[in-house]
Scaffold this motif. Structure first.
Motif, PDB file in Angstrom:
ATOM      1  N   VAL A  73       0.868  -1.173   0.000  1.00  0.00           N
ATOM      2  CA  VAL A  73       0.000   0.000   0.000  1.00  0.00           C
ATOM      3  C   VAL A  73       0.904   1.222   0.000  1.00  0.00           C
ATOM      4  CG1 VAL A  73      -1.939   1.137   1.109  1.00  0.00           C
ATOM      5  CG2 VAL A  73      -1.627  -1.336   1.392  1.00  0.00           C
ATOM      6  N   GLU A  74       1.032   1.837  -1.156  1.00  0.00           N
ATOM      7  CA  GLU A  74       1.999   2.926  -1.330  1.00  0.00           C
ATOM      8  C   GLU A  74       1.534   3.788  -2.491  1.00  0.00           C
ATOM      9  OE1 GLU A  74       5.214   4.000   0.153  1.00  0.00           O
ATOM     10  OE2 GLU A  74       4.323   5.534  -1.157  1.00  0.00           O
ATOM     11  N   ASP A  75       1.416   5.109  -2.250  1.00  0.00           N
ATOM     12  CA  ASP A  75       0.896   5.978  -3.305  1.00  0.00           C
ATOM     13  C   ASP A  75       1.985   6.593  -4.173  1.00  0.00           C
ATOM     14  OD1 ASP A  75       1.501   7.401  -0.899  1.00  0.00           O
ATOM     15  OD2 ASP A  75       0.641   9.186  -1.808  1.00  0.00           O
ATOM     16  N   GLU A  76       3.251   6.497  -3.759  1.00  0.00           N
ATOM     17  CA  GLU A  76       4.321   7.031  -4.617  1.00  0.00           C
ATOM     18  C   GLU A  76       4.691   5.969  -5.646  1.00  0.00           C
ATOM     19  OE1 GLU A  76       7.593   8.731  -2.183  1.00  0.00           O
ATOM     20  OE2 GLU A  76       6.039   8.840  -0.627  1.00  0.00           O
ATOM     21  N   PRO A  77       4.418   6.261  -6.943  1.00  0.00           N
ATOM     22  CA  PRO A  77       4.583   5.218  -7.968  1.00  0.00           C
ATOM     23  C   PRO A  77       5.999   4.624  -8.015  1.00  0.00           C
ATOM     24  CG  PRO A  77       3.439   7.130  -8.875  1.00  0.00           C
ATOM     25  CD  PRO A  77       3.900   7.516  -7.509  1.00  0.00           C
ATOM     26  N   THR A  82      11.567   3.504   8.289  1.00  0.00           N
ATOM     27  CA  THR A  82      11.391   4.903   7.903  1.00  0.00           C
ATOM     28  C   THR A  82      12.014   5.140   6.539  1.00  0.00           C
ATOM     29  OG1 THR A  82      13.358   5.397   9.196  1.00  0.00           O
ATOM     30  CG2 THR A  82      11.251   5.888  10.213  1.00  0.00           C
ATOM     31  N   LYS A  83      11.373   6.014   5.774  1.00  0.00           N
ATOM     32  CA  LYS A  83      11.869   6.394   4.449  1.00  0.00           C
ATOM     33  C   LYS A  83      12.925   7.487   4.609  1.00  0.00           C
ATOM     34  CE  LYS A  83       7.309   5.690   2.424  1.00  0.00           C
ATOM     35  NZ  LYS A  83       6.195   6.328   1.718  1.00  0.00           N
ATOM     36  N   PRO A  84      13.959   7.528   3.784  1.00  0.00           N
ATOM     37  CA  PRO A  84      14.229   6.554   2.718  1.00  0.00           C
ATOM     38  C   PRO A  84      14.777   5.253   3.303  1.00  0.00           C
ATOM     39  CG  PRO A  84      15.998   8.169   2.830  1.00  0.00           C
ATOM     40  CD  PRO A  84      14.990   8.569   3.852  1.00  0.00           C
ATOM     41  N   LEU A 104       2.624  -1.142   4.539  1.00  0.00           N
ATOM     42  CA  LEU A 104       1.638  -0.058   4.589  1.00  0.00           C
ATOM     43  C   LEU A 104       2.281   1.311   4.774  1.00  0.00           C
ATOM     44  CD1 LEU A 104      -1.410   0.709   4.814  1.00  0.00           C
ATOM     45  CD2 LEU A 104      -1.187   0.320   7.284  1.00  0.00           C
ATOM     46  N   ASP A 105       2.132   2.156   3.758  1.00  0.00           N
ATOM     47  CA  ASP A 105       2.519   3.559   3.864  1.00  0.00           C
ATOM     48  C   ASP A 105       1.489   4.255   4.757  1.00  0.00           C
ATOM     49  OD1 ASP A 105       3.694   6.028   3.353  1.00  0.00           O
ATOM     50  OD2 ASP A 105       2.501   6.331   1.527  1.00  0.00           O
ATOM     51  N   LEU A 106       1.939   5.222   5.577  1.00  0.00           N
ATOM     52  CA  LEU A 106       0.986   5.898   6.465  1.00  0.00           C
ATOM     53  C   LEU A 106       0.293   7.085   5.799  1.00  0.00           C
ATOM     54  CD1 LEU A 106       2.745   5.904   9.954  1.00  0.00           C
ATOM     55  CD2 LEU A 106       0.885   4.440   9.156  1.00  0.00           C
ATOM     56  N   MET A 107       1.066   7.850   4.997  1.00  0.00           N
ATOM     57  CA  MET A 107       0.518   9.043   4.354  1.00  0.00           C
ATOM     58  C   MET A 107      -0.064   8.664   3.009  1.00  0.00           C
ATOM     59  SD  MET A 107       1.108  11.366   6.556  1.00  0.00           S
ATOM     60  CE  MET A 107       1.131  12.988   5.786  1.00  0.00           C
ATOM     61  N   LEU A 108      -1.376   8.443   2.996  1.00  0.00           N
ATOM     62  CA  LEU A 108      -2.053   8.008   1.762  1.00  0.00           C
ATOM     63  C   LEU A 108      -3.154   9.008   1.436  1.00  0.00           C
ATOM     64  CD1 LEU A 108      -2.532   4.260   2.725  1.00  0.00           C
ATOM     65  CD2 LEU A 108      -1.009   5.097   0.928  1.00  0.00           C
TER      66      LEU A 108
END
Ligand code: CA
Length: 239
Positions: A23-27, A120-122, A67-71
């Motif tokens: 689940v990640e919105d950054e392509p 944590t990203k990156p 799971l990405d948190l900021m979606l």
């Protein structure tokens, strides 16, 4: 006359590979993760927002969720809260949170909502894969003994191997390779999958090391080693 449709190699169709929901919105990030998962032999599904994540989750419950948190729309926190509701199919599914929000508060919130681990990203994809494997291992039921041909028995809990009643001395890597084979007799494993199955995660082992371990295993197991080479793909046990 009916046309015969060429069958893809078993490694590509095997249904026993864990399904990972990304689940990640950054392509770009999603593509990188999906590529890594594919390469490591996992099946994967991808959702770019929270609602799609829940839809995909309930349509085909995965073994683990990244799971990405900021979606957009429903946030990762909301997704997590929904999955963790009692009675939900996602009540116990391991969730690895991917977050750019490195503050301690956010991480604690993630755990409070029921995350099992976070990066944590990156992040380095290798690190994500290592955490993912650890989560999958932890969520598996206790191991029982594995049996192969010619009286081969592995006891993963005690890390002991026997062949025809005799103790078989195996290195850690040999043991883990053999255990992967015995858990899925007849299945074709790509070399990369066999590398990923090993728990010594930091090793930058080449696929060629797998070949070396296989040679040693065949020698130790003797004539009935049952490890078959699948040319251009990898190895398979038994059948
Ligand atoms: Ca995001």
């Amino acid at each position: 006359m009916a046309m015969s449709i060429p069958k893809p190699p078993a490694a590509l169709t095997a249904n026993d590979r864990p399904l990972v929901l990304v689940v990640e919105d950054e392509p770009d990030l999603a593509d990188a993760l999906l590529g890594y998962l594919r390469h490591a032999g996992y099946r994967s599904a991808h959702a770019a927002d929270g609602l799609a994540a829940l839809r995909l989750f309930y349509a085909d419950p995965p073994a683990v969720v990244l799971l990405d948190l900021m979606l957009p729309g429903l946030s990762g926190f909301e997704v997590l809260r929904t999955l963790r509701q009692s009675g939900s199919a996602g009540h116990k599914t391991p969730v690895l949170v991917l977050t750019a929000r490195a503050s301690e508060g956010d991480v604690l919130d993630g755990f409070a909502y029921g995350a099992d681990d976070y990066v944590t990203k990156p992040f380095r994809p290798r690190e994500v894969m290592a955490r993912l494997r650890a989560l999958l291992r932890r969520s598996q039921p206790p191991q029982t003994c594995l049996e192969g041909v010619a009286g081969l028995v592995l006891d993963p809990a005690r890390h002991q191997a026997h062949l025809g009643g005799q103790v078989l001395e195996l290195t850690k890597s040999e043991f883990e390779l053999l255990a992967s084979f015995l858990r899925a007799p007849g299945r074709v494993f790509r070399r990369q999958e066999l590398l990923d199955a090993r728990s010594d995660l930091d090793s930058d082992a080449l696929e060629r090391t797998v070949d070396a371990h296989i040679r040693n295993l065949r020698r130790k197991l003797g004539a009935n080693h049952a490890i078959e080479t699948v040319y251009g793909v990898g190895y398979r046990y038994g059948e």
